[in-house]
Design a protein around this motif. Sequence first.
Motif, PDB file in Angstrom:
ATOM      1  N   LEU A  21       0.771  -1.397   0.035  1.00 51.67           N
ATOM      2  CA  LEU A  21      -0.239   0.029   0.040  1.00 51.67           C
ATOM      3  C   LEU A  21       0.934   1.444   0.128  1.00 51.67           C
ATOM      4  O   LEU A  21       0.613   2.281  -0.803  1.00 51.67           O
ATOM      5  CB  LEU A  21      -0.840  -0.123   1.315  1.00 51.67           C
ATOM      6  N   LEU A  22       1.969   1.273   0.747  1.00 50.90           N
ATOM      7  CA  LEU A  22       2.926   2.378   0.921  1.00 50.90           C
ATOM      8  C   LEU A  22       3.585   2.667  -0.450  1.00 50.90           C
ATOM      9  O   LEU A  22       3.475   3.807  -1.008  1.00 50.90           O
ATOM     10  CB  LEU A  22       3.886   2.186   2.081  1.00 50.90           C
ATOM     11  N   TRP A  61      -0.036  20.503  -2.373  1.00 56.23           N
ATOM     12  CA  TRP A  61      -0.678  19.325  -1.277  1.00 56.23           C
ATOM     13  C   TRP A  61      -0.862  18.165  -1.733  1.00 56.23           C
ATOM     14  O   TRP A  61      -0.573  17.076  -0.953  1.00 56.23           O
ATOM     15  CB  TRP A  61      -2.337  19.723  -1.442  1.00 56.23           C
ATOM     16  N   VAL A  62      -0.435  17.899  -3.202  1.00 59.56           N
ATOM     17  CA  VAL A  62      -0.113  16.354  -3.620  1.00 59.56           C
ATOM     18  C   VAL A  62       1.425  15.988  -2.787  1.00 59.56           C
ATOM     19  O   VAL A  62       1.444  14.793  -2.506  1.00 59.56           O
ATOM     20  CB  VAL A  62      -0.074  16.408  -5.213  1.00 59.56           C
ATOM     21  N   GLY A  63       2.409  17.103  -3.099  1.00 63.03           N
ATOM     22  CA  GLY A  63       3.668  16.670  -2.424  1.00 63.03           C
ATOM     23  C   GLY A  63       3.619  16.435  -1.062  1.00 63.03           C
ATOM     24  O   GLY A  63       4.230  15.479  -0.406  1.00 63.03           O
ATOM     25  N   THR A  67       4.562  12.909   0.880  1.00 59.00           N
ATOM     26  CA  THR A  67       5.706  13.156   2.176  1.00 59.00           C
ATOM     27  C   THR A  67       5.153  12.196   3.223  1.00 59.00           C
ATOM     28  O   THR A  67       5.761  11.398   3.801  1.00 59.00           O
ATOM     29  CB  THR A  67       5.808  14.525   2.674  1.00 59.00           C
ATOM     30  N   VAL A  68       3.743  12.257   3.467  1.00 54.59           N
ATOM     31  CA  VAL A  68       3.194  11.510   4.557  1.00 54.59           C
ATOM     32  C   VAL A  68       3.406   9.851   4.040  1.00 54.59           C
ATOM     33  O   VAL A  68       3.704   9.143   5.068  1.00 54.59           O
ATOM     34  CB  VAL A  68       1.570  11.836   4.630  1.00 54.59           C
ATOM     35  N   ILE A  74       9.450   5.041   5.664  1.00 52.99           N
ATOM     36  CA  ILE A  74      10.579   5.089   6.253  1.00 52.99           C
ATOM     37  C   ILE A  74      10.400   4.422   7.647  1.00 52.99           C
ATOM     38  O   ILE A  74      11.188   3.680   8.227  1.00 52.99           O
ATOM     39  CB  ILE A  74      11.460   6.590   6.536  1.00 52.99           C
ATOM     40  N   LEU A  75       9.361   4.598   8.350  1.00 50.52           N
ATOM     41  CA  LEU A  75       9.176   4.078   9.692  1.00 50.52           C
ATOM     42  C   LEU A  75       8.688   2.868   9.642  1.00 50.52           C
ATOM     43  O   LEU A  75       9.121   1.935  10.646  1.00 50.52           O
ATOM     44  CB  LEU A  75       7.819   5.028  10.362  1.00 50.52           C
TER      45      LEU A  75
END
Length: 201
Positions: A21-22, A61-63, A67-68, A74-75
């Motif tokens: 999903l990520l 906003w897409v960026g 980032t989220v 990364i987490l």
Amino acid sequence: MTNISSATPVATAPLDVVTRLLHLGLAVFGVWAWLVGSGWIGAGAADYEKPDHSWYIQHRWVGITFTVFLLARILWGIVGPASVRFVNWVPWTRARLRLVVEDVRSLLQLRIPDRPTHVGLSGFVEAIGLVVFLWLALSGLSNAITITPGVKLTAAWPHFIKHWHQIGNVLVPAYLILHVGGTVAHSVVGKQVWKKMLFLE
């Protein structure tokens, strides 16, 4: 708890749902942000200083959404399953770098490397991609904070960051060529990697 040697890549387990999903979110919002920001769609993010700066707003906003997803990836690479943890596959050891070199030699001999996900050259390309996209994400967040839509950016440091954020116009398509090219090459030899990412197998 089983300790896994940092010299041994662990990537034989099937990719988990969260990782897929990520990856899908990064692909969708990353390409979207690049297409809008570079001007392939619309006027591009350079319209931020114009009275009508709607394309910059969309890019911003897409960026931020991208980032989220990136920070979540990364987490997940720190606390997720063993097969996707950075400590188990990022090619920073001599043994893993040797696999990268072997894969490059195979490609020079027109042979497609056949390794598990994240092992060898594929892991190297993904690691480079995460570093590049982390820079684009953090510099994009800086732009979102320092840029006032409709006002020309004049301060030296924010202008410097904005300038180097635009390197994404080159790095993103270069990475896509590597990543998508590798996927296509594997598909040609019968390894349909893309199906895993689209939940088709």
